[in-house]
Structures are given as structure tokens and as C-alpha cells.
Design a protein around this motif. Sequence first.
Motif, PDB file in Angstrom:
ATOM      1  N   SER A 129       0.827  -1.204   0.000  1.00 26.87           N
ATOM      2  CA  SER A 129       0.000   0.000   0.000  1.00 26.87           C
ATOM      3  C   SER A 129       0.861   1.253   0.000  1.00 26.87           C
ATOM      4  CB  SER A 129      -0.926   0.009   1.223  1.00 26.87           C
ATOM      5  OG  SER A 129      -0.169   0.010   2.418  1.00 26.87           O
ATOM      6  N   TYR A 130       0.348   2.267  -0.672  1.00 23.73           N
ATOM      7  CA  TYR A 130       0.966   3.592  -0.663  1.00 23.73           C
ATOM      8  C   TYR A 130      -0.112   4.559  -0.187  1.00 23.73           C
ATOM      9  CZ  TYR A 130       3.339   7.833  -2.145  1.00 23.73           C
ATOM     10  OH  TYR A 130       3.943   9.060  -2.159  1.00 23.73           O
ATOM     11  N   VAL A 131       0.135   5.216   0.924  1.00 20.66           N
ATOM     12  CA  VAL A 131      -0.843   6.111   1.532  1.00 20.66           C
ATOM     13  C   VAL A 131      -0.197   7.455   1.781  1.00 20.66           C
ATOM     14  CG1 VAL A 131      -2.463   6.446   3.428  1.00 20.66           C
ATOM     15  CG2 VAL A 131      -1.914   4.126   2.661  1.00 20.66           C
ATOM     16  N   ASP A 132      -0.748   8.489   1.186  1.00 27.06           N
ATOM     17  CA  ASP A 132      -0.228   9.844   1.352  1.00 27.06           C
ATOM     18  C   ASP A 132      -1.287  10.664   2.080  1.00 27.06           C
ATOM     19  OD1 ASP A 132       0.735  12.422   1.144  1.00 27.06           O
ATOM     20  OD2 ASP A 132       1.554  12.128  -0.866  1.00 27.06           O
ATOM     21  N   LEU A 133      -1.155  10.758   3.394  1.00 25.41           N
ATOM     22  CA  LEU A 133      -2.129  11.494   4.193  1.00 25.41           C
ATOM     23  C   LEU A 133      -2.006  12.993   3.991  1.00 25.41           C
ATOM     24  CD1 LEU A 133      -1.992   9.461   7.540  1.00 25.41           C
ATOM     25  CD2 LEU A 133      -3.579   9.217   5.621  1.00 25.41           C
ATOM     26  N   GLU A 134      -0.849  13.454   3.565  1.00 23.99           N
ATOM     27  CA  GLU A 134      -0.651  14.884   3.345  1.00 23.99           C
ATOM     28  C   GLU A 134      -1.344  15.357   2.070  1.00 23.99           C
ATOM     29  OE1 GLU A 134       3.145  17.406   1.998  1.00 23.99           O
ATOM     30  OE2 GLU A 134       3.296  16.674   4.059  1.00 23.99           O
ATOM     31  N   ASP A 135      -1.252  14.557   1.015  1.00 21.02           N
ATOM     32  CA  ASP A 135      -1.842  14.934  -0.264  1.00 21.02           C
ATOM     33  C   ASP A 135      -3.198  14.292  -0.514  1.00 21.02           C
ATOM     34  OD1 ASP A 135       0.220  16.693  -1.158  1.00 21.02           O
ATOM     35  OD2 ASP A 135       1.474  14.941  -1.502  1.00 21.02           O
ATOM     36  N   GLY A 136      -3.632  13.409   0.382  1.00 22.81           N
ATOM     37  CA  GLY A 136      -5.009  12.939   0.351  1.00 22.81           C
ATOM     38  C   GLY A 136      -5.354  11.841  -0.627  1.00 22.81           C
ATOM     39  N   TYR A 137      -4.514  10.799  -0.733  1.00 23.45           N
ATOM     40  CA  TYR A 137      -4.874   9.684  -1.606  1.00 23.45           C
ATOM     41  C   TYR A 137      -4.117   8.422  -1.192  1.00 23.45           C
ATOM     42  CZ  TYR A 137      -0.417  10.375  -4.092  1.00 23.45           C
ATOM     43  OH  TYR A 137       0.916  10.479  -4.414  1.00 23.45           O
ATOM     44  N   SER A 138      -4.596   7.288  -1.688  1.00 27.45           N
ATOM     45  CA  SER A 138      -3.940   6.009  -1.421  1.00 27.45           C
ATOM     46  C   SER A 138      -4.212   5.060  -2.582  1.00 27.45           C
ATOM     47  CB  SER A 138      -4.451   5.387  -0.117  1.00 27.45           C
ATOM     48  OG  SER A 138      -5.841   5.062  -0.239  1.00 27.45           O
ATOM     49  N   TYR A 139      -3.353   4.049  -2.713  1.00 21.65           N
ATOM     50  CA  TYR A 139      -3.557   2.997  -3.690  1.00 21.65           C
ATOM     51  C   TYR A 139      -2.604   1.852  -3.349  1.00 21.65           C
ATOM     52  CZ  TYR A 139       0.617   5.025  -5.985  1.00 21.65           C
ATOM     53  OH  TYR A 139       1.869   5.512  -6.263  1.00 21.65           O
ATOM     54  N   VAL A 157      -0.886   0.076 -23.371  1.00 16.42           N
ATOM     55  CA  VAL A 157      -2.260   0.011 -22.885  1.00 16.42           C
ATOM     56  C   VAL A 157      -2.251   0.371 -21.408  1.00 16.42           C
ATOM     57  CG1 VAL A 157      -4.370  -1.358 -22.822  1.00 16.42           C
ATOM     58  CG2 VAL A 157      -2.608  -1.901 -24.494  1.00 16.42           C
ATOM     59  N   SER A 158      -3.271   1.097 -20.974  1.00 19.14           N
ATOM     60  CA  SER A 158      -3.287   1.584 -19.595  1.00 19.14           C
ATOM     61  C   SER A 158      -4.698   1.587 -19.041  1.00 19.14           C
ATOM     62  CB  SER A 158      -2.737   3.016 -19.519  1.00 19.14           C
ATOM     63  OG  SER A 158      -1.431   3.108 -20.021  1.00 19.14           O
ATOM     64  N   PHE A 159      -4.766   1.579 -17.713  1.00 20.25           N
ATOM     65  CA  PHE A 159      -5.955   1.963 -16.977  1.00 20.25           C
ATOM     66  C   PHE A 159      -5.676   3.327 -16.369  1.00 20.25           C
ATOM     67  CE2 PHE A 159      -6.596  -2.712 -16.545  1.00 20.25           C
ATOM     68  CZ  PHE A 159      -7.879  -2.777 -17.066  1.00 20.25           C
ATOM     69  N   ALA A 160      -6.686   4.176 -16.337  1.00 23.73           N
ATOM     70  CA  ALA A 160      -6.577   5.442 -15.632  1.00 23.73           C
ATOM     71  C   ALA A 160      -7.784   5.593 -14.722  1.00 23.73           C
ATOM     72  CB  ALA A 160      -6.506   6.612 -16.613  1.00 23.73           C
ATOM     73  N   ALA A 172      -5.625   0.049 -10.386  1.00 22.69           N
ATOM     74  CA  ALA A 172      -6.503   1.153 -10.788  1.00 22.69           C
ATOM     75  C   ALA A 172      -7.737   1.237  -9.895  1.00 22.69           C
ATOM     76  CB  ALA A 172      -6.918   0.981 -12.250  1.00 22.69           C
ATOM     77  N   ASP A 173      -8.290   0.091  -9.552  1.00 20.73           N
ATOM     78  CA  ASP A 173      -9.511   0.066  -8.724  1.00 20.73           C
ATOM     79  C   ASP A 173      -9.228   0.447  -7.277  1.00 20.73           C
ATOM     80  OD1 ASP A 173     -11.116  -0.641 -10.822  1.00 20.73           O
ATOM     81  OD2 ASP A 173     -11.087  -2.794 -10.377  1.00 20.73           O
ATOM     82  N   SER A 174      -7.984   0.341  -6.845  1.00 24.17           N
ATOM     83  CA  SER A 174      -7.667   0.591  -5.434  1.00 24.17           C
ATOM     84  C   SER A 174      -7.520   2.079  -5.126  1.00 24.17           C
ATOM     85  CB  SER A 174      -6.371  -0.126  -5.053  1.00 24.17           C
ATOM     86  OG  SER A 174      -5.230   0.538  -5.625  1.00 24.17           O
ATOM     87  N   PHE A 175      -7.412   2.922  -6.132  1.00 22.84           N
ATOM     88  CA  PHE A 175      -7.183   4.345  -5.895  1.00 22.84           C
ATOM     89  C   PHE A 175      -8.331   4.937  -5.082  1.00 22.84           C
ATOM     90  CE2 PHE A 175      -7.223   8.888  -7.164  1.00 22.84           C
ATOM     91  CZ  PHE A 175      -5.962   9.216  -6.679  1.00 22.84           C
TER      92      PHE A 175
END
Length: 236
Positions: free
Chosen positions: A88-98, A193-196, A228-231
Amino acid sequence: MAVASSLSMSLVSTAAAITKRVPVASLSSSAGNEPSVSFSSEPSFHGEASSNLKRRQLIFGLGGALTTSTLIPLNSASGEEMMKKYQSYVDLEDGYSYIYPSDWRDFDFRGHDSAFKDRYLQIQNVRVRFIPTKKKDIHELGPMEQVISDLISKVYAAPTQRPTIYSMEEKSVDGKNYYTFEYELTSPNYSSVSFATIAIGNGRYYTLIVGANERRWKRVRNQLKVVADSFKLLDI
């Protein structure tokens, strides 16, 4: 700022997600003039060491706030196995995780706030960036189909690339709305090919892109869809 990459199995309650999937045909229009802020999907690798400090702080920081089990539904058929494959990557300062594959490493992707890549295939990576916005919700951008079509053809695709959209998906989690879409950019000598996933919150317009070489896409598609779904947006 606090981050946890623990694989704790503690049960975390999550709100149900409402999802709408829309299959989409090929998009053949060429890109228009790029806006002043570009979310280009073409990779630009440089100065990995310069970004390591923030990443180390985020990955090995204070911890305890969120865990991988928070970002992977534990009621899924292979929830425990998935937790062994992702960090997991969680950035509480910038407000997102994935979450991202556990064998990927962090790197500096120009103009992005965070990024991780496959150890051997740099083009196989995930990255997140955001820009300020006065809008409060993704729906304020317009109809999902038009927003995504314009974004890919006018921002993501270079003039020499032919974009194709394969699918679009809208979901709502904890009162926040997200668009996730799958697309291909084809150049004369190369295709990716990508997911966004895009979302708006905290006065910011967030974009996560995770992709790979077209030749490897069938092999890694399901793995990258999980990313992509975890964002998720966090209140700051």
C-alpha cells in the motif's frame, strides 16, 4: 503525514461501491492542442534518487493509519493471497492512497507526486499526479463518456498516436466519485495500454495511470486493474 504498508489482517469496514461499466469502441480522432498542464502517459524517467526521500518517508513513515487490508476487500475470494502480492501507498498529506505490486520499486516520474515501476520493465508502472481545481466532484466535468474521450484524445495522446478506448467505469465509494477507463495508444513503432482513474476532492483533480507494453497487456491486465480500482481519495 503517515503511511502504513503493513499486511495486517485487521478487519476494516468499507462502504459499498456503486459501479457502472460502459464498453466503448475505437476513438480515431487525433489529439488537439495540449493544455498547459499535461497528463501525458508517455514515460519520462529521470533522477530516481531525487525522489527517494519523500518515498521513504511515505513507505516507512509513522504508520498505523491504513494497511493493505484497508485497500483490498477482505471478502474477495482471494483477498489474503492478493495481500501478499501488493503493497500500500498512503499519502495522508496529499489525500490519496492505492496499492501496487509488492515487487515494484519507487522512482521519479516527471511532474508526478508518486510512482512505482516493475524492476525490469520501466514502461510497466503506476503514477499519480494532481492539479488544483475549484470543482468539487468529477461529475462537474461533464458526462463521463465525453470527459474521458476528450481527455484521451486531447491530453494523453500525442499527435502521432492513435487512441482506442476499450471500456469506461464509474463508481462511488464513501460519497466520492471515480471514473476508471482502459485505453490504448498506438504509435507507428510502439503501443501501450493503460488503466486510468480520475477523481476530484480536496480542491484537487487527481489522476492515477497504470500501464504496460501492449505485448504484455494480456498477461498483466488483471493485476494492473486491481491497482486502478484501489485508488482512493482521503480527506485532508
